[in-house]
Design an enzyme around this catalytic site. Structure first.
Site, mmCIF file in Angstrom:
data_model
loop_
_atom_site.group_PDB
_atom_site.id
_atom_site.type_symbol
_atom_site.label_atom_id
_atom_site.label_comp_id
_atom_site.label_asym_id
_atom_site.label_seq_id
_atom_site.Cartn_x
_atom_site.Cartn_y
_atom_site.Cartn_z
ATOM 1 N N TYR A 133 1.864 7.930 -4.499
ATOM 2 C CA TYR A 133 0.742 8.887 -4.535
ATOM 3 C C TYR A 133 -0.370 8.384 -3.608
ATOM 4 O O TYR A 133 -0.907 9.147 -2.787
ATOM 5 C CB TYR A 133 0.241 9.017 -5.975
ATOM 6 C CG TYR A 133 -1.069 9.754 -6.125
ATOM 7 C CD1 TYR A 133 -1.142 11.140 -5.999
ATOM 8 C CD2 TYR A 133 -2.255 9.062 -6.395
ATOM 9 C CE1 TYR A 133 -2.347 11.811 -6.134
ATOM 10 C CE2 TYR A 133 -3.465 9.724 -6.530
ATOM 11 C CZ TYR A 133 -3.501 11.097 -6.401
ATOM 12 O OH TYR A 133 -4.710 11.758 -6.537
ATOM 13 N N LYS A 137 -2.055 10.014 -0.121
ATOM 14 C CA LYS A 137 -3.489 10.197 0.125
ATOM 15 C C LYS A 137 -3.906 9.476 1.401
ATOM 16 O O LYS A 137 -4.770 9.947 2.139
ATOM 17 C CB LYS A 137 -4.302 9.689 -1.078
ATOM 18 C CG LYS A 137 -4.085 10.505 -2.338
ATOM 19 C CD LYS A 137 -4.425 11.952 -2.082
ATOM 20 C CE LYS A 137 -4.365 12.836 -3.291
ATOM 21 N NZ LYS A 137 -4.542 14.252 -2.958
#
Ligand SMILES: NC(=O)c1ccc[n+]([C@@H]2O[C@H](COP(=O)([O-])OP(=O)(O)OC[C@H]3O[C@@H](n4cnc5c(N)ncnc54)[C@H](OP(=O)(O)O)[C@@H]3O)[C@@H](O)[C@H]2O)c1
Length: 276
Positions: A133, A137
């Site tokens: 994750y 980003k």
């Protein structure tokens, strides 16, 4: 509204941050001068957004189904990407969940091919998932820099600004719905009830109610006092300008990500954007 000043399009408008953004947009004077365009995947599951729109002041100008925005003038367009401090393996706020502890995790990606398949970690599970994750980003932040470079190099597009915003931790949104039960309990209940106090004590601190970053996102889209007219490749930690990770600012890597992504998508070259 016959002649709106501009349009604001938001993806994921039924989500925790998305709906908080919309509730800010319809409550502030900006709403009376901007057309809101809200995209969702499944209208039958958009109860939160519907409630926000039903409670909107009558002055707000709402568009709740796909519509064609006016032709962009390329005068004040902004693209805002939502990032997270988890993009930075050296950020101490990641220590609480120990996702980047250990030298092997301090560089989030090396090989674009591995990115496209999902980076393999020997500790697969929640921590590895959070690292992936964080990597996604990181890619957003890198993309911001490279996209901004390309837009700025083209006189027809050079007034378009690209920004990235870290909203902080927001308990009670749908983000961690597939996390282990302990994490869900922590964020859905403990953090959810503590964050109104935490955001009062420290507005850009670790935990924030979705309403606060919803407003920060609105400022990222429209503010000119703090951000100036053309905020080029600006990274925001809530309402303040901040500096993203060293890895995110590596311009060779940003370029590599762009070029290799084109190859992986089997696009020979950029389409409307100029090759630099
Ligand atoms: N919550 C946090 O603590 C936190 C911290 C840092 C950054 N962020 C970032 O903030 C943003 C909003 O997160 P949130 O916490 O508000 O989570 P959320 O409540 O789960 O909202 C995410 C929204 O994105 C939509 N979405 C997800 N995948 C999509 C896809 N493939 N195509 C189109 N729409 C998609 C979802 O749509 P559906 O409604 O159709 O499922 C949902 O409305 C995310 O980018 C997240 O990474 C959140």
């Amino acid at each position: 509204m016959s002649n709106p000043k501009g349009s604001v399009l938001i993806t994921g408008a039924n989500g925790g941050l998305g709906s908080a953004f919309v509730s800010n947009l319809v409550a502030f004077p900006y709403a009376s001068s901007h057309r809101g365009i809200y995209t969702i995947r499944d209208p039958s599951c958009a109860a939160t957004l519907k409630t926000v729109l039903q409670n909107a002041p009558k002055t707000a100008h709402l568009v709740d189904s796909p519509t064609r925005p006016q032709k962009p003038s390329s005068e004040h367009e902004r693209i805002v990407l939502v990032s997270s401090w988890s993009h930075d393996a050296y950020d101490s706020r990641n220590d609480s969940i120990a996702i980047c502890r250990g030298d092997e995790y301090k560089t989030l990606w090396r090989d674009p091919e591995a990115l496209s398949k999902g980076i393999a970690y020997h500790d697969n599970g929640y921590k590895a998932g959070m690292r992936r994750y964080g990597t996604s980003k990181l890619l957003h932040v890198m993309f911001m820099y490279e996209l901004q470079r390309k837009l700025s190099a083209d006189p027809a597009l050079s007034k378009i600004s690209v920004l990235s915003l870290d909203p902080g931790a927001m308990g009670g949104t749908g983000l961690l719905r597939d996390s282990p039960a302990f994490i869900r309990l922590l964020t859905r209940y403990l953090l959810y009830y503590l964050q109104p106090i935490m955001v009062l004590l420290k507005p850009n601190g670790i935990a924030r109610t979705p309403k606060k970053p919803g407003y920060d996102l609105l400022l990222a889209c429209l503010d000119e006092k703090y951000l100036g007219e053309y905020p080029k490749a600006v990274y925001l930690g809530g309402s303040e300008k901040a500096i993203p990770s060293v890895e995110a600012r590596d311009d060779k890597k940003q370029r590599k990500l762009w070029v290799e992504s084109l190859k992986l998508r089997r696009l020979g070259r950029d389409t409307v954007l100029k090759d630099l």
